[in-house]
Design a protein around this motif. Structure first.
Motif, short mmCIF file in Angstrom:
data_model
loop_
_atom_site.label_atom_id
_atom_site.label_comp_id
_atom_site.label_asym_id
_atom_site.label_seq_id
_atom_site.Cartn_x
_atom_site.Cartn_y
_atom_site.Cartn_z
N ALA A 144 0.82 -1.21 0.00
CA ALA A 144 0.00 0.00 0.00
C ALA A 144 0.85 1.26 0.00
O ALA A 144 1.94 1.31 0.57
CB ALA A 144 -0.92 0.00 1.21
N THR A 145 0.34 2.31 -0.63
CA THR A 145 0.98 3.61 -0.57
C THR A 145 0.63 4.28 0.76
O THR A 145 -0.30 3.87 1.46
CB THR A 145 0.51 4.52 -1.72
OG1 THR A 145 -0.90 4.78 -1.55
CG2 THR A 145 0.74 3.87 -3.07
N ARG A 183 3.78 1.78 9.25
CA ARG A 183 3.48 0.81 8.19
C ARG A 183 4.48 0.92 7.04
O ARG A 183 4.89 -0.09 6.48
CB ARG A 183 2.06 1.02 7.66
CG ARG A 183 0.99 0.31 8.45
CD ARG A 183 -0.24 0.07 7.60
NE ARG A 183 -1.27 -0.64 8.32
CZ ARG A 183 -2.39 -1.08 7.76
NH1 ARG A 183 -2.61 -0.87 6.48
NH2 ARG A 183 -3.30 -1.73 8.48
N MET A 184 4.83 2.12 6.70
CA MET A 184 5.78 2.31 5.61
C MET A 184 7.16 1.73 5.98
O MET A 184 7.84 1.14 5.16
CB MET A 184 5.92 3.78 5.25
CG MET A 184 4.66 4.43 4.69
SD MET A 184 4.02 3.65 3.18
CE MET A 184 2.66 2.66 3.84
N LEU A 191 10.39 -5.93 2.33
CA LEU A 191 10.27 -6.32 0.92
C LEU A 191 11.63 -6.38 0.23
O LEU A 191 11.80 -7.12 -0.75
CB LEU A 191 9.38 -5.33 0.17
CG LEU A 191 7.87 -5.38 0.45
CD1 LEU A 191 7.21 -4.13 -0.10
CD2 LEU A 191 7.26 -6.63 -0.17
N TYR A 192 12.57 -5.61 0.72
CA TYR A 192 13.84 -5.46 0.02
C TYR A 192 15.04 -5.97 0.82
O TYR A 192 16.18 -5.87 0.35
CB TYR A 192 14.05 -3.98 -0.33
CG TYR A 192 12.84 -3.35 -0.96
CD1 TYR A 192 12.51 -3.61 -2.29
CD2 TYR A 192 12.00 -2.51 -0.23
CE1 TYR A 192 11.38 -3.05 -2.88
CE2 TYR A 192 10.87 -1.94 -0.81
CZ TYR A 192 10.57 -2.22 -2.13
OH TYR A 192 9.45 -1.66 -2.70
N ALA A 193 14.78 -6.51 2.00
CA ALA A 193 15.87 -6.98 2.86
C ALA A 193 15.85 -8.50 2.97
O ALA A 193 14.78 -9.11 3.08
CB ALA A 193 15.75 -6.36 4.26
#
Length: 280
Positions: free
Chosen positions: A124-125, A153-154, A160-162
């Motif tokens: 989600a943004t 949340r962000m 996602l990238y770790a």
């Protein structure tokens, strides 16, 4: 849905009843041996009264099934932990509630998410997340710490990238057409989904509204590795940790995948929803 508290209590009660019947005892027989009022047997077997550890031990003792007591106690403990009121978890504010998830996300390596209506938090943004949280906070009379909750949340999206995590996400097509916020918010979110569909660690499937179904389910759920399932309801967070229950969810997830489309076809559905929204 399998794993909901009342169904779990009924299943536990049914197991207790089977043990009693296998022992050839009537409800009054067992109550007499345990020193209970006979109505207690019915309440335990029908799930209207949760059994204590001592209840289970006594039940198994008098039914000559003592070897089953440890497993039944574990099931009862799981049922007790399954149902956690949202208000109690969130009374310290939405940010605190969001932060409480971070250890689970950082410890997990395989995420399987099925969402029926809204974009999952990891995809989600910030504006979409705020539009989801704001009315929820008002409805539940929670502290209005929306900005800090969105930031939490962000931050969680860093997973996602770790590392070497894998994210297997299934979205109902309705997710693409459930308008959250204004048109700009929704367009930005659909753009984000289009981008996330190409992230190597994310496998995104979308189940078309008219796809043939071999599994019917009405609630979103998340599976973390093979150790925990979370199901969100309007009033509670259901946590499933029993291996047999988790297995049911993994099987359902696999069946739902058969109805989903991936890759170019999934991006095509996102594009169609974006075109309908913006006309571009």
């Amino acid at each position: 849905m399998p794993g909901q508290p009342q169904e779990a209590r009924l299943a536990l009660g049914a197991r207790l009843r089977e043990i009693r019947l296998d022992a050839g005892l009537t409800a009054r027989d067992l109550a007499g041996r345990a020193g209970w009022h006979f109505t207690k047997i019915s309440k335990l077997e029908h799930g209207t009264r949760p059994p204590s550890r001592d209840d289970i031990r006594a039940w198994c003792l008098h039914c000559q099934a003592e070897d089953q007591a440890p497993d039944l106690i574990a099931v009862a403990r799981s049922v007790d932990a399954m149902y956690t009121e949202w208000r109690r978890k969130m009374r310290s504010g939405l940010k605190h509630f969001q932060d409480s998830y971070l250890p689970l996300y950082e410890e997990s390596t395989l995420f399987r998410a099925y969402e029926t209506t809204f974009v999952p938090d990891l995809l989600a943004t910030a504006s979409y997340t705020a539009a989801v949280l704001r009315p929820w906070a008002e409805l539940m009379s929670l502290p209005a710490d929306i900005e800090s909750a969105v930031a939490a949340r962000m931050q969680r999206q860093n997973v996602l990238y770790a590392g070497t995590r894998h994210f297997d996400v299934l979205l109902e097509e309705q997710v693409l057409r459930t308008h959250v916020g204004d048109a700009d918010v929704m367009a930005g979110q659909l753009d984000r989904l289009m981008a996330m569909a190409s992230v190597p660690s994310v496998r995104m499937g979308i189940i078309p509204a008219r796809a043939p179904r071999t599994a019917m389910i009405h609630s979103s759920f998340w599976i973390f590795d093979d150790t925990r399932v979370q199901v969100e309801t309007p009033s509670a967070l259901l946590v499933v940790t029993q291996p047999a229950e988790i297995s049911i969810y993994t099987q359902i997830f696999e069946v739902l995948q058969r109805s989903a489309v991936y890759g170019r076809n999934a991006r095509g559905l996102i594009g169609d929803a974006l075109h309908e929204l913006t006309g571009d």
